[in-house]
Design a protein around this motif. Sequence first.
Motif, short mmCIF file in Angstrom:
data_model
loop_
_atom_site.label_atom_id
_atom_site.label_comp_id
_atom_site.label_asym_id
_atom_site.label_seq_id
_atom_site.Cartn_x
_atom_site.Cartn_y
_atom_site.Cartn_z
N ALA A 121 0.85 -1.20 0.00
CA ALA A 121 0.00 0.00 0.00
C ALA A 121 0.88 1.24 0.00
CB ALA A 121 -0.91 -0.02 1.23
N GLY A 122 0.36 2.29 -0.59
CA GLY A 122 1.08 3.56 -0.62
C GLY A 122 2.17 3.64 -1.66
N ARG A 123 2.30 2.64 -2.49
CA ARG A 123 3.35 2.62 -3.50
C ARG A 123 2.79 2.79 -4.90
NH1 ARG A 123 8.27 -0.80 -2.55
NH2 ARG A 123 8.74 0.39 -4.40
N GLY A 124 1.63 3.39 -4.99
CA GLY A 124 1.05 3.64 -6.32
C GLY A 124 0.01 2.62 -6.71
N TYR A 125 -0.27 2.58 -7.98
CA TYR A 125 -1.31 1.73 -8.57
C TYR A 125 -0.81 0.31 -8.72
CZ TYR A 125 -4.13 -0.27 -12.31
OH TYR A 125 -4.90 -1.10 -13.07
N TRP A 126 -1.69 -0.66 -8.46
CA TRP A 126 -1.40 -2.05 -8.78
C TRP A 126 -2.70 -2.79 -9.07
CZ3 TRP A 126 -2.94 -6.21 -5.62
CH2 TRP A 126 -3.34 -5.89 -4.32
N SER A 127 -2.60 -3.83 -9.87
CA SER A 127 -3.76 -4.65 -10.24
C SER A 127 -3.27 -6.06 -10.50
CB SER A 127 -4.40 -4.07 -11.50
OG SER A 127 -5.49 -4.87 -11.92
N VAL A 128 -4.10 -7.04 -10.17
CA VAL A 128 -3.73 -8.45 -10.37
C VAL A 128 -4.91 -9.24 -10.92
CG1 VAL A 128 -1.92 -8.50 -8.61
CG2 VAL A 128 -4.27 -9.03 -7.97
N ILE B 33 -2.73 -29.31 -11.26
CA ILE B 33 -3.35 -28.01 -11.02
C ILE B 33 -2.36 -26.94 -11.45
CG2 ILE B 33 -4.35 -26.46 -9.29
CD1 ILE B 33 -4.84 -29.04 -7.58
N VAL B 34 -2.84 -26.01 -12.27
CA VAL B 34 -1.98 -24.94 -12.78
C VAL B 34 -2.58 -23.61 -12.37
CG1 VAL B 34 -0.91 -23.94 -14.84
CG2 VAL B 34 -1.41 -26.40 -14.77
N THR B 35 -1.73 -22.73 -11.87
CA THR B 35 -2.13 -21.38 -11.47
C THR B 35 -1.24 -20.37 -12.17
OG1 THR B 35 -2.76 -22.14 -9.28
CG2 THR B 35 -2.41 -19.79 -9.53
N ALA B 36 -1.85 -19.32 -12.71
CA ALA B 36 -1.09 -18.20 -13.25
C ALA B 36 -1.62 -16.93 -12.60
CB ALA B 36 -1.25 -18.12 -14.77
N ASP B 37 -0.72 -16.17 -12.00
CA ASP B 37 -1.08 -14.86 -11.43
C ASP B 37 -0.42 -13.79 -12.28
OD1 ASP B 37 -2.68 -15.69 -9.25
OD2 ASP B 37 -0.87 -16.27 -8.16
N PHE B 38 -1.20 -12.78 -12.60
CA PHE B 38 -0.76 -11.68 -13.46
C PHE B 38 -0.81 -10.39 -12.65
CE2 PHE B 38 -2.99 -14.90 -15.89
CZ PHE B 38 -2.16 -15.13 -16.95
N GLY B 39 0.13 -9.49 -12.89
CA GLY B 39 0.11 -8.25 -12.14
C GLY B 39 0.78 -7.09 -12.85
N VAL B 40 0.45 -5.91 -12.35
CA VAL B 40 1.09 -4.67 -12.78
C VAL B 40 1.21 -3.77 -11.56
CG1 VAL B 40 -1.11 -3.60 -13.48
CG2 VAL B 40 1.04 -2.72 -14.40
N ARG B 41 2.28 -3.02 -11.50
CA ARG B 41 2.43 -2.01 -10.45
C ARG B 41 3.17 -0.83 -11.05
NH1 ARG B 41 6.49 -5.33 -6.51
NH2 ARG B 41 7.35 -6.58 -8.16
N ARG B 42 2.76 0.33 -10.57
CA ARG B 42 3.40 1.57 -11.05
C ARG B 42 3.74 2.44 -9.87
NH1 ARG B 42 -1.30 2.39 -14.79
NH2 ARG B 42 -0.98 0.77 -16.27
#
Length: 102
Positions: A27-34, A93-102
């Motif tokens: 938190a407090g480090r900008g935008y992020w989405s997953v 079982i396969v998991t893929a996590d995707f993310g972006v942070r700015r």
Amino acid sequence: MGLFGFFQHASRNGTSFWRRIDRFYPAGRGYWSVGENLFWESPSTSGASTVHEWMMSPPHRQNVLMREYREVGIAAVHVDAAPGVFGRRSVWIVTADFGVRR
């Protein structure tokens, strides 16, 4: 998931999947989405089969193709006799996590 016999984005205790990875997006480090894609198949699977199934599902396809995502974590696990929703079958079982942070 395989050891405890459940298959869902939420953790076994009901916590949302993004809570498992939010420590990487403080938190407090900008935008992020997953986003997250899950897949399981029995008795075997391949990378091509997994991606094919994700591409046939509009929400999973969106995660794979989202230009915004710049970080990806992928895991695959095999369980010989997975309980619960897997019916004691041998599963991958396969998991893929995707993310972006700015």
